[in-house]
Every structure is written in C-alpha cells, then in structure tokens.
Design an enzyme around this catalytic site. Structure first.
Site, mmCIF file in Angstrom:
data_model
loop_
_atom_site.group_PDB
_atom_site.id
_atom_site.type_symbol
_atom_site.label_atom_id
_atom_site.label_comp_id
_atom_site.label_asym_id
_atom_site.label_seq_id
_atom_site.Cartn_x
_atom_site.Cartn_y
_atom_site.Cartn_z
ATOM 1 N N CYS A 123 0.874 -1.138 0.060
ATOM 2 C CA CYS A 123 0.143 0.062 -0.392
ATOM 3 C C CYS A 123 0.509 1.583 0.131
ATOM 4 O O CYS A 123 -0.068 2.199 -0.466
ATOM 5 C CB CYS A 123 -0.805 -0.246 1.299
ATOM 6 S SG CYS A 123 -2.023 -1.533 1.727
ATOM 7 N N HIS A 256 -3.241 7.312 2.133
ATOM 8 C CA HIS A 256 -3.555 6.272 1.604
ATOM 9 C C HIS A 256 -5.313 5.739 2.042
ATOM 10 O O HIS A 256 -5.605 6.029 3.590
ATOM 11 C CB HIS A 256 -3.060 4.929 2.355
ATOM 12 C CG HIS A 256 -2.901 3.743 2.242
ATOM 13 N ND1 HIS A 256 -3.350 2.626 0.802
ATOM 14 C CD2 HIS A 256 -3.409 2.550 2.217
ATOM 15 C CE1 HIS A 256 -3.646 1.705 1.023
ATOM 16 N NE2 HIS A 256 -3.374 1.092 2.167
ATOM 17 N N ASN A 286 -9.879 -0.009 0.702
ATOM 18 C CA ASN A 286 -8.640 0.216 0.101
ATOM 19 C C ASN A 286 -8.474 -0.912 -1.142
ATOM 20 O O ASN A 286 -8.533 -1.815 -1.343
ATOM 21 C CB ASN A 286 -8.122 -1.675 1.426
ATOM 22 C CG ASN A 286 -6.372 -1.122 1.590
ATOM 23 O OD1 ASN A 286 -5.867 -0.215 0.181
ATOM 24 N ND2 ASN A 286 -6.245 -1.356 2.275
HETATM 25 O O1 UT7 Z 1 -4.113 -0.883 3.519
HETATM 26 C C1 UT7 Z 1 -2.792 -1.784 4.257
HETATM 27 C C2 UT7 Z 1 -3.214 -0.969 5.548
HETATM 28 N N1 UT7 Z 1 -4.415 -1.434 6.470
HETATM 29 C C3 UT7 Z 1 -5.252 -1.142 7.560
HETATM 30 O O2 UT7 Z 1 -4.300 0.237 7.702
HETATM 31 C C4 UT7 Z 1 -5.721 -1.962 7.811
HETATM 32 C C5 UT7 Z 1 -5.873 -1.594 9.532
HETATM 33 N N2 UT7 Z 1 -6.245 -1.687 10.493
HETATM 34 C C6 UT7 Z 1 -8.293 -2.085 10.181
HETATM 35 O O3 UT7 Z 1 -8.719 -1.136 9.938
HETATM 36 C C7 UT7 Z 1 -9.265 -2.274 11.431
HETATM 37 O O4 UT7 Z 1 -8.020 -2.763 12.327
HETATM 38 C C8 UT7 Z 1 -9.952 -3.257 11.149
HETATM 39 C C9 UT7 Z 1 -11.285 -2.386 9.552
HETATM 40 C C10 UT7 Z 1 -9.322 -4.488 9.768
HETATM 41 C C11 UT7 Z 1 -11.012 -3.863 11.981
HETATM 42 O O5 UT7 Z 1 -11.611 -2.877 12.667
HETATM 43 P P1 UT7 Z 1 -11.274 -3.217 13.934
HETATM 44 O O6 UT7 Z 1 -12.234 -1.792 15.084
HETATM 45 O O7 UT7 Z 1 -9.932 -3.179 14.600
HETATM 46 O O8 UT7 Z 1 -12.144 -3.781 14.288
HETATM 47 P P2 UT7 Z 1 -11.417 -5.635 15.499
HETATM 48 O O9 UT7 Z 1 -11.377 -6.470 15.214
HETATM 49 O O10 UT7 Z 1 -10.870 -5.295 16.796
HETATM 50 O O11 UT7 Z 1 -13.091 -6.298 15.506
HETATM 51 C C12 UT7 Z 1 -14.390 -6.035 16.070
HETATM 52 C C13 UT7 Z 1 -14.991 -6.775 16.319
HETATM 53 C C14 UT7 Z 1 -14.281 -8.315 16.360
HETATM 54 O O12 UT7 Z 1 -15.899 -9.168 17.495
HETATM 55 P P3 UT7 Z 1 -15.703 -9.057 18.959
HETATM 56 O O13 UT7 Z 1 -14.200 -9.988 19.215
HETATM 57 O O14 UT7 Z 1 -15.551 -8.278 19.594
HETATM 58 O O15 UT7 Z 1 -16.707 -10.325 18.981
HETATM 59 C C15 UT7 Z 1 -14.559 -9.067 14.972
HETATM 60 O O16 UT7 Z 1 -14.919 -10.278 15.055
HETATM 61 O O17 UT7 Z 1 -15.748 -7.333 15.057
HETATM 62 C C16 UT7 Z 1 -15.941 -8.124 14.654
HETATM 63 N N3 UT7 Z 1 -14.947 -8.246 12.694
HETATM 64 C C17 UT7 Z 1 -16.474 -7.915 12.204
HETATM 65 N N4 UT7 Z 1 -17.928 -7.540 11.793
HETATM 66 C C18 UT7 Z 1 -18.890 -7.689 11.175
HETATM 67 C C19 UT7 Z 1 -14.119 -8.289 12.350
HETATM 68 N N5 UT7 Z 1 -14.479 -8.109 10.819
HETATM 69 C C20 UT7 Z 1 -16.549 -8.166 10.843
HETATM 70 C C21 UT7 Z 1 -16.670 -8.009 9.713
HETATM 71 N N6 UT7 Z 1 -18.502 -8.041 9.922
HETATM 72 N N7 UT7 Z 1 -16.491 -7.882 8.351
#
Ligand code: UT7
Length: 329
Positions: A123, A256, A286
C-alpha cells in the site's frame, strides 16, 4: 541523457475503477450465503467503506493501469510516445514476470524503448514509485515519467475471512511527472520495517508449478492500525522538516485510503480539518497501491486541488512499509 531541470512536477492525473460496483449490503448477502456474518453497519462504522469495485474475470492490473494511464497522459496534454519512464506500483502483477510496467508499455503502444519496471511496496507502493521517478528525473535519467498504482486485490481475497474480505477493492491511478525548473516534489521520506512481515501478507509462492503456502491475504488489522497511526504522523513531520514547511502550509492531505479512522487520526495529529483531507475510501475501499493516485485524481478533477497548492501524500502497508511525499501541484 542529461536534463536542464532538476525538479519534477505532476502535469497530469488519471484514474480508473472497474465497472462492477459492489455495495456493503450486496457483499454481506453474498457472504451470508457462505455462512459468513457481516453487515453494512459494521463495515461503515469501522472503516468508512460503502462500496468497492471488483474486476470481471480476465481483467488484470495492466488493463486497469492502461485506462488510468491514458487519462493521465491525456490530462498532461501528451501522447504515449512522449513518456520516457514507466513505473508501476502493484502487489497484484499480471504475471510473475515480466513486469506489469512492460505489459503496460506495450498496451499503450509505446515503442521508444523507455525503461519500465514494477515497484513492490504494497500500500506504500505509489509513494515509493513517485520517489523513484522523482530521483530519476532529478539525475536526468528521464524527463516524462508515468507513475501508476494498479491493483486487482479481489484476486487475493479470502471470502471466508470477514475481517479482510470486506476491506479491499480493485482500481488504478496514474500521474505524469515532468522535469521542471521549479518543484514539484518538495521532499519525500520512505521507510520499511521487515520485522512486521507477518501482520499483513499473502504467504504464498509458486514452486515447481505448484502453489506453496496460502496465496490469500491475511492481516492482523489491529496491529496494522496501531503501527499506521504512529508512523504516518512521523513521516509527515519528516517531509515538512525537509521542505522547511509547517503543518499549516499543507493545503491538502491525500492519504492511503484504507480506513477513515486512520485518516481522521492523522489529520488530528497534523491539526488539519477533515475539509483538507481527500477521502474516497467510501467509494472504492482499500485499493492498496492504487488508492493514493485514485484519491489524488479525484481531488484534481473535482476542482478541490489547484495548481500551486501544497499536497501531502501518505502511504502505509505491508512490509511493513510507510512513506510520505510532499509536493507542489
Ligand atoms: O492497506 C494497509 C493498511 N491496512 C489498514 O490500514 C487496516 C488497518 N486496520 C483496520 O482498518 C481495522 O483494524 C479493521 C477495520 C481491519 C478492523 O477494525 P477494528 O475496529 O480493529 O475491529 P476488530 O478487529 O477489533 O474487531 C472487532 C469485532 C470483533 O468481534 P469481537 O471479537 O469483538 O466479538 C471481530 O470479530 O468485529 C468483528 N468483525 C466483524 N464483524 C462484522 C471483524 N470483521 C467483521 C466484519 N463484520 N466484517
């Protein structure tokens, strides 16, 4: 070859998104059929993404790059034969080799023998490629460079992993960079820390005609998020220091486009109102190396980014890599 000018300036931008636009709701319905639970609400709240574009079968990165490049070359008032350097940033090349840049050169009908190669920095690829093109123009190796970010990330997505498959899309963006008496590109800063290879990778390979490992994207989203918000502020400060400018001199931040929350955090740290940030993540998700030139082209064509303004580009992603380019349009 020598050049009378040691600076490089963007003289044209272009971008392209494949026609198939998939809403969060449509994706959630497709995933539900596979037993994967997600929702429009979750995706919008955690990322700011509403839509992504996916290619149809048979479309490759060079096809997307071709459309974006034609638009950038046309905006620059040039013809393809005027280009004397092609750099394509991509993590989804058409083939293992030759480079997507060579394939693009042929598709553009460029027969002048100009150098063409790919840059692989995921990225951050576009800021890496732009920095390389700037350096090559600065040393007189090129006068008119085509710098492209092009990706078909849909080919790498694991549609059984809801934590990643809702985040990414396909697209391409391009700029034409020309040797100039005045900057142009004011400063750049590129970085990598290979100790974080595992937090965002496609851990697969080809050997003996067989796929080895998993050729699908895996990501520890939280680890990437934490690293990203830290390094992006530092990279911005580094290029501002190099150019002798301050936060308030930035007219536009073109980050980005991975997650609206990362963009908001960066803007806050640089004391920039969100009105000065070009945001397109809602429309295409993304798109990795394509996201910065896609957003830049949107900013230019919408009339927001004007000639003479100071623009900060920032990339971050797999590697772990990150970087910034500060430029005057
Ligand atoms: O291009 C390279 C750069 N990449 C990035 O910049 C990505 C950076 N990371 C992010 O943007 C975020 O970390 C994400 C969008 C990937 C995830 O967001 P988050 O707020 O960090 O969520 P999380 O990983 O803490 O997950 C929160 C909850 C979890 O459930 P529990 O454990 O709280 O019950 C996940 O299982 O959300 C759940 N979850 C989903 N729920 C519905 C994860 N993906 C999904 C989904 N739909 N697609």
């Amino acid at each position: 070859m020598t050049s009378d000018f040691s600076y490089a300036r963007i003289i044209g931008t272009g971008s392209y998104l494949p026609e198939r636009r998939v809403s969060n709701q449509a994706l959630a319905e497709q995933l539900a059929a596979r037993g994967i639970d997600t929702s429009d609400e979750w995706i919008v709240e955690r990322t700011g993404i509403h839509y992504r574009h996916f290619v149809d079968e048979g479309t490759s990165s060079s096809d997307l790059a071709l459309q974006a490049s034609r638009r950038a070359i046309e905006a620059a008032g040039l013809s393809p034969q005027d280009i004397d350097l092609i750099i394509v940033a991509t993590s989804t090349p058409d083939m293992v080799f030759p480079s997507t840049a060579c394939i693009l050169q042929h598709k553009l009908g460029i027969t002048n023998g100009c150098p063409a190669f790919d840059v692989q920095a995921v990225c951050s690829g576009f800021v890496y490629a732009l920095t390389m093109a700037n350096a090559m123009i600065g040393t007189g190796t090129a006068k008119r460079a085509l710098v492209v970010g092009a990706e078909v990330f849909s080919h790498l997505l694991n549609f059984d992993d809801r934590t990643t498959c809702v985040l990414f899309g396909d697209g391409a963006g391009a700029v034409v960079l020309e040797a100039s008496e005045e900057p142009g590109i004011l400063a750049s800063a590129l970085h990598a820390d290979g100790s974080h290879v595992g937090i965002l990778c496609v851990p697969g390979n080809i050997s003996g005609g067989q796929v080895q490992g998993l050729p699908l994207l895996t990501m520890d989203g939280q680890a990437v998020f934490k690293l990203a918000v830290g390094v992006l502020e530092k990279a911005a400060r580094a290029v501002l220091d190099k150019a002798g400018l301050k936060d308030s001199d930035i007219d536009w931040l073109v980050p980005h486009q991975a997650n609206i929350r990362i963009m908001q955090s960066t803007a806050r740290k640089l004391k920039l109102p969100m009105e000065k940030v070009i945001v397109t993540v809602q429309d295409h998700g993304n798109t990795s190396a394509a996201s910065i030139p896609l957003a830049l082209d949107h900013g230019v064509r919408s009339g927001q980014i004007q000639t003479g303004q100071t623009v900060l580009l920032e990339g971050v992603g797999g590697g772990f890599t990150w970087g910034a380019v500060l430029l005057r349009m």
